[in-house]
Design a protein around this motif. Sequence first.
Motif, PDB file in Angstrom:
ATOM      1  N   ILE A  65       1.131  -1.317   0.045  1.00  0.00           N
ATOM      2  CA  ILE A  65      -0.012  -0.292  -0.286  1.00  0.00           C
ATOM      3  C   ILE A  65       0.916   1.463   0.046  1.00  0.00           C
ATOM      4  CG2 ILE A  65      -1.921   1.441   0.503  1.00  0.00           C
ATOM      5  CD1 ILE A  65      -2.671  -1.248   2.432  1.00  0.00           C
ATOM      6  N   PRO A  66       1.215   2.086  -1.099  1.00  0.00           N
ATOM      7  CA  PRO A  66       2.732   2.876  -0.997  1.00  0.00           C
ATOM      8  C   PRO A  66       0.984   4.461  -0.159  1.00  0.00           C
ATOM      9  CG  PRO A  66       1.568   2.296  -3.381  1.00  0.00           C
ATOM     10  CD  PRO A  66       0.761   1.642  -2.483  1.00  0.00           C
ATOM     11  N   ASP A  67       2.025   5.128  -0.230  1.00  0.00           N
ATOM     12  CA  ASP A  67       1.528   6.626   1.015  1.00  0.00           C
ATOM     13  C   ASP A  67       0.686   6.821  -0.360  1.00  0.00           C
ATOM     14  OD1 ASP A  67       2.431   5.365   3.188  1.00  0.00           O
ATOM     15  OD2 ASP A  67       4.835   6.528   2.986  1.00  0.00           O
ATOM     16  N   GLY A  68       0.912   7.471  -1.869  1.00  0.00           N
ATOM     17  CA  GLY A  68       0.307   8.361  -2.327  1.00  0.00           C
ATOM     18  C   GLY A  68       0.513   8.267  -3.620  1.00  0.00           C
ATOM     19  N   ASN A  69      -0.938   7.714  -4.412  1.00  0.00           N
ATOM     20  CA  ASN A  69      -0.124   7.343  -5.842  1.00  0.00           C
ATOM     21  C   ASN A  69      -0.883   8.944  -6.910  1.00  0.00           C
ATOM     22  OD1 ASN A  69       0.300   5.088  -6.110  1.00  0.00           O
ATOM     23  ND2 ASN A  69      -1.797   4.790  -4.790  1.00  0.00           N
ATOM     24  N   LEU A  70      -0.127   8.992  -7.920  1.00  0.00           N
ATOM     25  CA  LEU A  70       0.401   9.831  -9.049  1.00  0.00           C
ATOM     26  C   LEU A  70      -0.441   9.343 -10.112  1.00  0.00           C
ATOM     27  CD1 LEU A  70       2.147  12.850  -8.388  1.00  0.00           C
ATOM     28  CD2 LEU A  70      -0.262  13.335  -7.508  1.00  0.00           C
ATOM     29  N   SER A  71      -1.909   9.311 -10.646  1.00  0.00           N
ATOM     30  CA  SER A  71      -2.381   8.940 -12.291  1.00  0.00           C
ATOM     31  C   SER A  71      -3.080   9.963 -12.918  1.00  0.00           C
ATOM     32  CB  SER A  71      -3.564   7.573 -10.979  1.00  0.00           C
ATOM     33  OG  SER A  71      -4.574   7.991 -11.202  1.00  0.00           O
ATOM     34  N   GLN A  72      -3.436   8.777 -13.784  1.00  0.00           N
ATOM     35  CA  GLN A  72      -4.217  10.307 -14.846  1.00  0.00           C
ATOM     36  C   GLN A  72      -5.277   9.007 -15.844  1.00  0.00           C
ATOM     37  OE1 GLN A  72      -1.792  12.594 -17.348  1.00  0.00           O
ATOM     38  NE2 GLN A  72      -3.151  13.646 -17.850  1.00  0.00           N
ATOM     39  N   SER A  73      -6.240   9.049 -15.646  1.00  0.00           N
ATOM     40  CA  SER A  73      -6.671   8.609 -16.557  1.00  0.00           C
ATOM     41  C   SER A  73      -6.609   8.730 -18.636  1.00  0.00           C
ATOM     42  CB  SER A  73      -8.727   8.604 -16.297  1.00  0.00           C
ATOM     43  OG  SER A  73      -9.387   7.905 -17.175  1.00  0.00           O
ATOM     44  N   SER A  74      -7.076   7.410 -19.171  1.00  0.00           N
ATOM     45  CA  SER A  74      -6.487   8.202 -20.196  1.00  0.00           C
ATOM     46  C   SER A  74      -7.833   7.554 -21.521  1.00  0.00           C
ATOM     47  CB  SER A  74      -5.717   6.479 -20.710  1.00  0.00           C
ATOM     48  OG  SER A  74      -6.599   5.411 -20.963  1.00  0.00           O
ATOM     49  N   PHE A  75      -7.810   8.937 -22.230  1.00  0.00           N
ATOM     50  CA  PHE A  75      -9.062   8.806 -23.300  1.00  0.00           C
ATOM     51  C   PHE A  75      -8.217   9.470 -24.654  1.00  0.00           C
ATOM     52  CE2 PHE A  75      -8.925  13.050 -21.087  1.00  0.00           C
ATOM     53  CZ  PHE A  75      -9.201  14.329 -21.634  1.00  0.00           C
ATOM     54  N   LYS A  76      -9.372   9.103 -25.748  1.00  0.00           N
ATOM     55  CA  LYS A  76      -8.866  10.258 -26.739  1.00  0.00           C
ATOM     56  C   LYS A  76     -10.351  10.437 -27.342  1.00  0.00           C
ATOM     57  CE  LYS A  76      -6.545   9.507 -30.721  1.00  0.00           C
ATOM     58  NZ  LYS A  76      -5.648   8.015 -31.681  1.00  0.00           N
ATOM     59  N   VAL A  77     -10.359  11.499 -27.985  1.00  0.00           N
ATOM     60  CA  VAL A  77     -11.043  12.057 -28.925  1.00  0.00           C
ATOM     61  C   VAL A  77     -11.087  12.430 -30.325  1.00  0.00           C
ATOM     62  CG1 VAL A  77     -12.816  13.900 -29.106  1.00  0.00           C
ATOM     63  CG2 VAL A  77     -12.125  13.127 -26.846  1.00  0.00           C
ATOM     64  N   ALA A  78     -11.380  11.246 -31.254  1.00  0.00           N
ATOM     65  CA  ALA A  78     -10.677  11.552 -32.651  1.00  0.00           C
ATOM     66  C   ALA A  78     -11.645  12.499 -33.256  1.00  0.00           C
ATOM     67  CB  ALA A  78     -10.856   9.967 -33.622  1.00  0.00           C
ATOM     68  N   ILE A  79     -11.658  13.804 -33.787  1.00  0.00           N
ATOM     69  CA  ILE A  79     -12.194  14.756 -34.266  1.00  0.00           C
ATOM     70  C   ILE A  79     -12.315  14.777 -35.729  1.00  0.00           C
ATOM     71  CG2 ILE A  79     -13.026  16.979 -33.796  1.00  0.00           C
ATOM     72  CD1 ILE A  79     -11.475  17.294 -31.203  1.00  0.00           C
ATOM     73  N   GLU A  80     -13.252  14.694 -36.322  1.00  0.00           N
ATOM     74  CA  GLU A  80     -13.864  14.497 -37.759  1.00  0.00           C
ATOM     75  C   GLU A  80     -14.444  16.435 -37.503  1.00  0.00           C
ATOM     76  OE1 GLU A  80     -13.164  14.750 -42.188  1.00  0.00           O
ATOM     77  OE2 GLU A  80     -12.369  13.512 -40.129  1.00  0.00           O
ATOM     78  N   THR A  81     -13.535  17.341 -39.193  1.00  0.00           N
ATOM     79  CA  THR A  81     -14.671  18.300 -38.812  1.00  0.00           C
ATOM     80  C   THR A  81     -15.293  18.329 -40.285  1.00  0.00           C
ATOM     81  OG1 THR A  81     -13.118  19.048 -37.183  1.00  0.00           O
ATOM     82  CG2 THR A  81     -14.603  21.154 -38.860  1.00  0.00           C
ATOM     83  N   LYS A  82     -16.605  19.091 -40.393  1.00  0.00           N
ATOM     84  CA  LYS A  82     -17.085  19.377 -42.052  1.00  0.00           C
ATOM     85  C   LYS A  82     -17.537  20.502 -42.032  1.00  0.00           C
ATOM     86  CE  LYS A  82     -15.486  15.466 -44.804  1.00  0.00           C
ATOM     87  NZ  LYS A  82     -14.482  15.728 -45.314  1.00  0.00           N
TER      88      LYS A  82
END
Length: 335
Positions: A65-82
């Motif tokens: 059990i670490p004393d603390g954690n830094l993390s980042q959730s991953s996401f990707k938004v692919a955008i198509e513009t017209k």
Amino acid sequence: MSSVHYFQRYSQPENVATNNTLHLLSRLYQQSPNKFKGFLNELLGDTDLEAGILFHQQIKGKGSIPDGNLSQSSFKVAIETKLHQNFSLQQLTSHLNSFSNEEHKILLSLSPQFPSLHLKNQIESNVHSFNITNNVSIKYFPTTFQQIVEKFNNILEDYDFELQQLIDDFESYCIHDKLITDSEYRMRAVTCGWTLDENFEYSLYYDNVSDGYSEHSYVGIYSKKSIRGIGKLTNIIEADLVGGVLNIKKSLQTPTQAQKQNIIDVIAAAKTNNNWDISKSHNFFCVDKFYRTDFKKETKYPLQGTKFFNLKKELNLTTLPSTEKIAELLKKETW
């Protein structure tokens, strides 16, 4: 219209529209990752994305059990513009292959108007088939430049002055490039506490040419936490008064004699009442008449600069009635 802009103008390619939108979102993230998260979740239908670094204390890992954690959730938004509604089903479907191991995968189509229902159903069907075949979970969301502006505004507070200027200029860019076309319903609210009586008397509002303006059809004159009058634009005139002679430099319509006389009279009134010299380098926004209203601002801070309202949305109407009727309806609303 020579004010400095945040966003690129005078070009219509789709990559410019995409770049300006990404620049807007980048600036929002730099200012506030929390507001950026709120914007994305509102735009994407409460997806509950985590944008930014997460801080946790004493979360059990494998065997420790670490004393603390830094993390980042991953996401990707692919955008198509017209710039129109001509999305290619094949092109959008091919973008599904651009995702990899992200926790959240989102395909976003961006255009001035939503895709037709038929095309939307086709895209969703292809996404569903792709998800089953590849054992993934990609979500498709269509949006518009108007929605970007609305959702962005929804996460701002009254004191977010810089972000308000940013989104106002992005909206101005979108209107300039015909990505948003609601100018016939837009009311530009302007501060005029010192000149309110003059605005009513001469049926116009004036502003320095260097401040610029974006397209709108109504002017709302604001004083003491409320919009006190509304008028429908009939002309925008840039004029200089030299030696008693009015020199029309620019005008949207042929100036009427009444408009020219009102400009001459308001220049004299500004000098007499406030010792302001507006005889040169000013735009005069002429209206048919300013109808008295009382569209109250309920939030804490006073209006800074200008603010735009879509009157159809504010009043929940499909078509707008006369300006006099709009003024009466606004008395029942707040902002």
